[in-house]
Write an enzyme that holds these catalytic residues in place. Structure first.
Site, PDB file in Angstrom:
ATOM      1  N   MET A  98       6.526  57.162   8.083  1.00  0.00           N
ATOM      2  CA  MET A  98       5.979  58.443   8.512  1.00  0.00           C
ATOM      3  C   MET A  98       6.731  58.946   9.740  1.00  0.00           C
ATOM      4  O   MET A  98       6.241  59.802  10.476  1.00  0.00           O
ATOM      5  CB  MET A  98       4.480  58.321   8.799  1.00  0.00           C
ATOM      6  CG  MET A  98       3.660  58.040   7.557  1.00  0.00           C
ATOM      7  SD  MET A  98       1.963  58.655   7.619  1.00  0.00           S
ATOM      8  CE  MET A  98       1.310  57.790   9.025  1.00  0.00           C
ATOM      9  N   HIS A 108      10.558  53.181  15.225  1.00  0.00           N
ATOM     10  CA  HIS A 108      10.707  52.192  16.284  1.00  0.00           C
ATOM     11  C   HIS A 108      11.451  50.994  15.723  1.00  0.00           C
ATOM     12  O   HIS A 108      11.893  51.011  14.559  1.00  0.00           O
ATOM     13  CB  HIS A 108       9.346  51.801  16.869  1.00  0.00           C
ATOM     14  CG  HIS A 108       8.326  51.396  15.827  1.00  0.00           C
ATOM     15  ND1 HIS A 108       8.440  50.257  15.058  1.00  0.00           N
ATOM     16  CD2 HIS A 108       7.175  52.005  15.418  1.00  0.00           C
ATOM     17  CE1 HIS A 108       7.411  50.156  14.251  1.00  0.00           C
ATOM     18  NE2 HIS A 108       6.618  51.206  14.434  1.00  0.00           N
ATOM     19  N   HIS A 140      10.531  49.639  12.239  1.00  0.00           N
ATOM     20  CA  HIS A 140      11.128  50.370  11.114  1.00  0.00           C
ATOM     21  C   HIS A 140      12.603  50.002  10.944  1.00  0.00           C
ATOM     22  O   HIS A 140      13.083  49.816   9.816  1.00  0.00           O
ATOM     23  CB  HIS A 140      11.040  51.882  11.353  1.00  0.00           C
ATOM     24  CG  HIS A 140       9.662  52.431  11.402  1.00  0.00           C
ATOM     25  ND1 HIS A 140       9.131  52.976  12.544  1.00  0.00           N
ATOM     26  CD2 HIS A 140       8.700  52.531  10.451  1.00  0.00           C
ATOM     27  CE1 HIS A 140       7.905  53.401  12.292  1.00  0.00           C
ATOM     28  NE2 HIS A 140       7.614  53.138  11.036  1.00  0.00           N
ATOM     29  N   GLN A 145      -3.920  60.228   3.631  1.00  0.00           N
ATOM     30  CA  GLN A 145      -4.423  58.972   4.192  1.00  0.00           C
ATOM     31  C   GLN A 145      -5.113  59.171   5.538  1.00  0.00           C
ATOM     32  O   GLN A 145      -5.507  58.203   6.191  1.00  0.00           O
ATOM     33  CB  GLN A 145      -3.294  57.947   4.325  1.00  0.00           C
ATOM     34  CG  GLN A 145      -2.220  58.264   5.340  1.00  0.00           C
ATOM     35  CD  GLN A 145      -1.011  57.343   5.203  1.00  0.00           C
ATOM     36  OE1 GLN A 145      -0.308  57.360   4.192  1.00  0.00           O
ATOM     37  NE2 GLN A 145      -0.771  56.537   6.222  1.00  0.00           N
ATOM     38  N   SER A 157       4.193  49.952  17.004  1.00  0.00           N
ATOM     39  CA  SER A 157       3.502  50.956  16.208  1.00  0.00           C
ATOM     40  C   SER A 157       3.855  52.328  16.770  1.00  0.00           C
ATOM     41  O   SER A 157       4.023  52.490  17.986  1.00  0.00           O
ATOM     42  CB  SER A 157       1.987  50.751  16.288  1.00  0.00           C
ATOM     43  OG  SER A 157       1.286  51.858  15.752  1.00  0.00           O
ATOM     44  N   SER A 158       3.935  53.312  15.894  1.00  0.00           N
ATOM     45  CA  SER A 158       4.175  54.678  16.361  1.00  0.00           C
ATOM     46  C   SER A 158       3.047  55.144  17.263  1.00  0.00           C
ATOM     47  O   SER A 158       3.259  55.972  18.162  1.00  0.00           O
ATOM     48  CB  SER A 158       4.326  55.620  15.161  1.00  0.00           C
ATOM     49  OG  SER A 158       5.424  55.236  14.360  1.00  0.00           O
TER      50      SER A 158
END
Length: 299
Positions: A31, A35, A38, A62, A199-200
């Site tokens: 998405m 970071h 990914h 989602q 995590s984003s």
């Protein structure tokens, strides 16, 4: 390196048909707001495949109406720069698929599930527990968008991170049951120096709270230590919860579950199958709440 950017399924499929039939195609769905977690997926994909596609698409189906769809970080120019820098065995990412919402949801999409129209995918039995309790339509949205992406990309392998471990279990079942010719590859969690899972959503946290949130991983490791001492379910979960006493934390759930069926372990962990020790925590700061998830594998 120049990466081709496709905005439509038609363009992507036309490019896919131009590849040699015998060449393998790997796929990393994201998405965006990329970071190092990914990047580890992309690097592994490049290592194992002749060609690599990365998708960047913030999937509305989602998200619940009260969640952070509108504020979710969107950093396409920076993501493109990062992907252009990656080279493995002399080659890099071939293409980015960055579709619009109407391209992915031609029948339209609303966050109100009862008002949605069109085709959706549900994986029953694995989507209702854990994350599914707090986010009851989350995995329906994930399974739907991943099915669409697999259909559009035509990949041989798809790469996901262990941080979203329930998601990987759900998608493996979906691929198996729907006879999809895709191998799901799951890679270990990539962590910040503090131990916090990347995590984003970490970008929502101040530097101080980001550092403090490493206690989540510390708590999981306390539970893991208890497991290796021969502890049962109750003692493992207690070890986790006793570590998270700061007022900034509100635990949504701690789970000790079977790694295949995601049913909660009763009593002691069967060491032949192991278990997933997972957690979701609301982290609070200055009136803002960020929900973080993490897990460790007990084996």
């Amino acid at each position: 390196m120049t990466i081709q950017v496709f905005r439509t399924v038609r363009e992507l499929r036309q490019w896919r048909r131009s590849l040699p039939f015998e060449d393998s195609l790997g796929f990393v769905p994201t998405m965006g707001a990329l970071h190092d977690g990914h990047i580890s997926l992309v690097s592994k994909c490049l290592e194992e495949n002749d060609h690599t596609v990365v998708s960047i698409f913030v999937n509305p189906s989602q998200f619940a109406p009260n969640e952070d769809l509108n504020s979710y970080p969107r950093t396409f120019p920076q993501d493109l720069e990062r992907l252009q820098e990656i080279m493995v065995n002399g080659h890099g990412v071939d293409a980015i698929f960055a579709p619009t919402v109407p391209e992915m949801y031609p029948s339209g999409i609303t966050l109100q599930v009862e008002e949605q129209k069109g085709a959706f995918v549900s994986v029953l039995g694995l989507s209702e527990q854990l994350e599914g309790k707090t986010r009851p339509n989350f995995f329906r949205g994930v399974a739907t968008v991943v099915t669409k992406l697999f259909n559009a990309v035509g990949c041989d392998k798809a790469y996901f991170g262990q941080k979203d471990i329930q998601q990987t279990v759900v998608l493996k079942r979906m691929v198996r049951d729907l006879l999809m010719p895709v191998e799901i590859v799951v890679l270990p969690i990539v962590r910040e120096d503090s131990g916090l899972a990347m995590s984003s959503r970490n970008t929502y946290l101040s530097a101080g709270l980001r550092s403090k949130s490493s206690d989540i991983y510390l708590a999981l490791n306390k539970g893991k230590e208890q497991y290796h001492k021969g502890g049962d379910r109750d003692s493992i979960l207690k070890a986790v919860l006793d570590t998270l006493t700061d007022d900034s934390f509100q635990v949504d759930y701690v789970s000790l579950a079977d790694p295949v069926e995601l049913q909660e372990v009763v009593g002691s962990v069967d060491k032949t199958t192991g278990a997933i020790l997972s957690i979701a925590v609301y982290v609070k700061e200055d009136g803002r709440t960020t929900r973080l998830i993490d897990n460790v594998i007990l084996q």
